[in-house]
Write a protein that holds these residues in place. Structure first.
Motif, short mmCIF file in Angstrom:
data_model
loop_
_atom_site.label_atom_id
_atom_site.label_comp_id
_atom_site.label_asym_id
_atom_site.label_seq_id
_atom_site.Cartn_x
_atom_site.Cartn_y
_atom_site.Cartn_z
N HIS A 1 0.88 -1.17 0.00
CA HIS A 1 0.00 0.00 0.00
C HIS A 1 0.91 1.22 0.00
CE1 HIS A 1 -3.47 -2.60 0.90
NE2 HIS A 1 -2.61 -3.25 1.65
N GLY A 2 1.31 1.65 -1.19
CA GLY A 2 2.29 2.74 -1.29
C GLY A 2 3.59 2.29 -0.65
N ASP A 3 4.12 3.09 0.29
CA ASP A 3 5.38 2.73 0.95
C ASP A 3 5.17 1.88 2.20
OD1 ASP A 3 6.99 3.82 -0.92
OD2 ASP A 3 7.39 5.68 0.16
N GLU A 4 3.91 1.48 2.45
CA GLU A 4 3.64 0.64 3.62
C GLU A 4 3.19 -0.74 3.18
OE1 GLU A 4 0.90 2.80 6.07
OE2 GLU A 4 2.53 3.95 6.98
N ARG A 5 3.37 -1.70 4.09
CA ARG A 5 3.00 -3.08 3.80
C ARG A 5 2.01 -3.56 4.85
NH1 ARG A 5 5.08 -1.30 0.09
NH2 ARG A 5 7.17 -1.64 -0.72
N ARG A 6 1.12 -4.44 4.41
CA ARG A 6 0.23 -5.11 5.36
C ARG A 6 0.67 -6.57 5.35
NH1 ARG A 6 -4.18 -8.26 4.70
NH2 ARG A 6 -5.77 -8.24 6.34
N VAL A 7 0.99 -7.09 6.53
CA VAL A 7 1.48 -8.45 6.62
C VAL A 7 0.48 -9.29 7.40
CG1 VAL A 7 3.40 -9.94 7.35
CG2 VAL A 7 3.85 -7.57 6.63
N ALA A 8 -0.17 -10.23 6.71
CA ALA A 8 -1.04 -11.19 7.39
C ALA A 8 -0.23 -12.48 7.51
CB ALA A 8 -2.31 -11.42 6.58
N GLY A 9 -0.15 -13.01 8.74
CA GLY A 9 0.72 -14.17 8.92
C GLY A 9 0.12 -15.24 9.79
N ARG A 10 0.78 -16.40 9.76
CA ARG A 10 0.37 -17.50 10.62
C ARG A 10 1.63 -18.24 11.08
NH1 ARG A 10 -4.22 -19.44 12.01
NH2 ARG A 10 -5.30 -18.15 10.51
N VAL A 11 1.69 -18.53 12.38
CA VAL A 11 2.80 -19.30 12.93
C VAL A 11 2.30 -20.71 13.18
CG1 VAL A 11 4.45 -19.48 14.84
CG2 VAL A 11 3.75 -17.22 14.02
N VAL A 12 3.00 -21.70 12.59
CA VAL A 12 2.55 -23.10 12.66
C VAL A 12 3.69 -23.98 13.19
CG1 VAL A 12 1.60 -25.02 11.33
CG2 VAL A 12 1.13 -22.66 10.60
N PRO A 13 3.51 -24.72 14.33
CA PRO A 13 2.33 -24.67 15.18
C PRO A 13 2.25 -23.33 15.93
CG PRO A 13 4.05 -25.99 16.20
CD PRO A 13 4.55 -25.62 14.85
N PRO A 14 1.06 -22.96 16.39
CA PRO A 14 0.94 -21.67 17.08
C PRO A 14 1.66 -21.73 18.42
CG PRO A 14 -1.16 -22.87 17.10
CD PRO A 14 -0.22 -23.68 16.29
N LEU A 15 2.76 -20.97 18.59
CA LEU A 15 3.52 -21.14 19.83
C LEU A 15 3.70 -19.86 20.62
CD1 LEU A 15 6.31 -19.81 18.85
CD2 LEU A 15 7.03 -22.10 18.33
N GLY A 16 3.13 -18.78 20.19
CA GLY A 16 3.37 -17.54 20.92
C GLY A 16 2.12 -16.75 21.18
N GLU A 17 2.32 -15.58 21.76
CA GLU A 17 1.20 -14.69 22.06
C GLU A 17 1.22 -13.44 21.21
OE1 GLU A 17 1.85 -13.88 26.16
OE2 GLU A 17 1.27 -15.89 26.81
N ALA A 18 2.42 -13.09 20.72
CA ALA A 18 2.55 -11.84 19.96
C ALA A 18 3.69 -11.94 18.96
CB ALA A 18 2.81 -10.67 20.92
N VAL A 19 3.59 -11.13 17.94
CA VAL A 19 4.65 -11.06 16.95
C VAL A 19 5.20 -9.63 16.95
CG1 VAL A 19 5.16 -11.08 14.48
CG2 VAL A 19 3.81 -12.92 15.47
N GLU A 20 6.52 -9.53 17.13
CA GLU A 20 7.17 -8.22 17.07
C GLU A 20 7.68 -8.00 15.66
OE1 GLU A 20 10.42 -7.87 19.88
OE2 GLU A 20 11.24 -6.16 18.79
N VAL A 21 7.30 -6.89 15.06
CA VAL A 21 7.78 -6.56 13.72
C VAL A 21 8.86 -5.51 13.88
CG1 VAL A 21 7.15 -5.63 11.46
CG2 VAL A 21 5.54 -7.08 12.70
N ARG A 22 10.08 -5.89 13.52
CA ARG A 22 11.23 -5.01 13.77
C ARG A 22 11.77 -4.46 12.45
NH1 ARG A 22 15.80 -7.41 17.81
NH2 ARG A 22 14.19 -7.23 19.41
N SER A 23 11.94 -3.15 12.38
CA SER A 23 12.67 -2.54 11.27
C SER A 23 13.95 -2.00 11.89
CB SER A 23 11.84 -1.42 10.63
OG SER A 23 12.10 -0.19 11.27
N PRO A 24 14.92 -1.55 11.09
CA PRO A 24 16.14 -1.02 11.71
C PRO A 24 15.87 0.23 12.53
CG PRO A 24 16.45 -1.38 9.35
CD PRO A 24 15.00 -1.55 9.62
N PHE A 25 14.67 0.81 12.39
CA PHE A 25 14.39 2.08 13.04
C PHE A 25 13.44 1.95 14.23
CE2 PHE A 25 15.24 2.87 8.54
CZ PHE A 25 16.40 3.63 8.67
#
Lengths: 155, 194
Positions: free
Chosen positions: A89-113
């Motif tokens: 979406h322009g300079d932004e991204r939408r990330v839909a994801g799935r962790v298999v098997p489901p093992l966590g509570e949250a996903v941290e999205v890290r950029s260098p900034f």
């Protein structure tokens, strides 16, 4: 003699190609800040998931007929798979994801900034919005430290 | 002369070791040492603007991630070169995908053929595409030698050796071979090595 003639033509070709092409220069401040950000955050005590499939790498993956949908990336490490569906979406991204098997509570999205956390549902699904373009790394958290980190990928 | 190469390699390995221990000055020195090569490789894949910036950022992120498990620190230059080629090629595909998406969304707004494009610009675009395809077909170390040859003319042989893992005395002959290879790929030359 023939080889020398070819060498002369090769030298002329290089001289011709150099004209109008940029000369390599030092990096911008933003790239330097990104490099420092990645260095500061490099110590991650978790197994790393590597890319095992990327729709971008498939033959015909960038033909107009093939790009109407999102880009799909699968990463795998330590018996866990992270499946991503990335849309632009322009300079932004939408990330839909799935962790298999489901093992966590949250996903941290890290950029260098910087970093942001997104909640994971009981089935391992999550949606990250307004992710900046450029290099990104995901960390799967289960309340304590990260359980899995993806390698850096450019989005 | 080969001592010079060995010294350069030793110091690259030292920088990797110190950076892996968290030494920020060593990290910066490592970047300064290879940033021009990274830029040359990014350019030879035809990347510019934000696409080039994303590729450069991704390379340094990958290096930071990789610091702790580098097996041959004295060959870090050629690792960075290979990583830059891979990330640049991927970024070029991302850029083409973005352009194709835009074209798809705006198809009715755009002329199918832009007749205003001057012939010289068309030829230049064709030449750029030829160089990108040739670079994709050429393997290491010739590929990185060519990237430096095109975008860092006059780079000292010691720098080329450091960035490719070549011995100093091999640089001239590999450059010669790489130029011939590019000529054949771009011009379809029927000449053979003699």
């Amino acid at each position: 003699m023939r080889g020398r003639g070819e060498d002369e033509r090769a030298d002329l070709l290089i001289a011709e190609l150099r004209r109008g092409r940029p000369e390599a220069g030092p990096m911008s401040d933003r790239v330097r800040r990104a490099a420092d950000g990645a260095f500061a955050a490099r110590a991650v005590e978790a197994p790393v998931a590597e890319v095992v499939d990327d729709s971008l790498e498939r033959p015909g993956g960038v033909r107009p007929s093939a790009v109407s949908g999102p880009r799909y990336v699968v990463l795998r490490g330590a018996g866990v798979e992270v499946r991503l569906e990335i849309s632009e979406h322009g300079d932004e991204r939408r990330v839909a994801g799935r962790v298999v098997p489901p093992l966590g509570e949250a996903v941290e999205v890290r950029s260098p900034f910087g970093a942001r956390e997104f909640a994971m549902d009981g089935g391992g699904g999550f949606t990250a919005r307004a992710v900046p373009r450029g290099p990104v790394r995901l960390l799967v958290h289960d309340g304590g430290g990260p359980r899995l980190a993806t390698r850096w990928i450019s989005m | 002369m080969s001592d010079q190469t060995r010294d350069a390699s030793t110091s690259a390995a030292e920088l990797v070791g110190r950076a892996a221990d968290g030494d920020h000055a060593a990290w910066r020195a490592l970047i300064r040492r290879y940033e021009l090569m990274v830029d040359a490789v990014v350019h030879c894949h035809g990347l510019a603007g934000q696409d080039a910036e994303d590729a450069r950022q991704t390379v340094w992120c990958r290096l930071a991630e990789h610091l702790d498990d580098i097996r041959s620190p004295e060959r870090i230059g050629s690792w960075i070169a290979r990583t830059t080629h891979r990330e640049s090629a991927r970024q070029a595909r991302l850029a083409r995908r973005a352009r194709a998406l835009e074209a798809g969304e705006g198809a009715r707004l755009l002329d199918p053929v832009d007749h205003r494009t001057p012939e010289s610009e068309f030829l230049r675009a064709e030449e750029d595409r030829g160089v990108r395809e040739a670079i994709a077909a050429i393997e290491e170390p010739e590929r990185t030698v060519l990237a430096l040859d095109l975008h860092r003319p006059g780079a000292p042989a010691a720098e080329v050796a450091d960035c490719t893992g070549l011995a100093l005395e091999e640089v001239a002959s590999v450059r010669r071979r790489a130029r011939r290879r590019l000529l054949r790929l771009l011009r379809g030359s029927d000449a053979v090595d003699v």
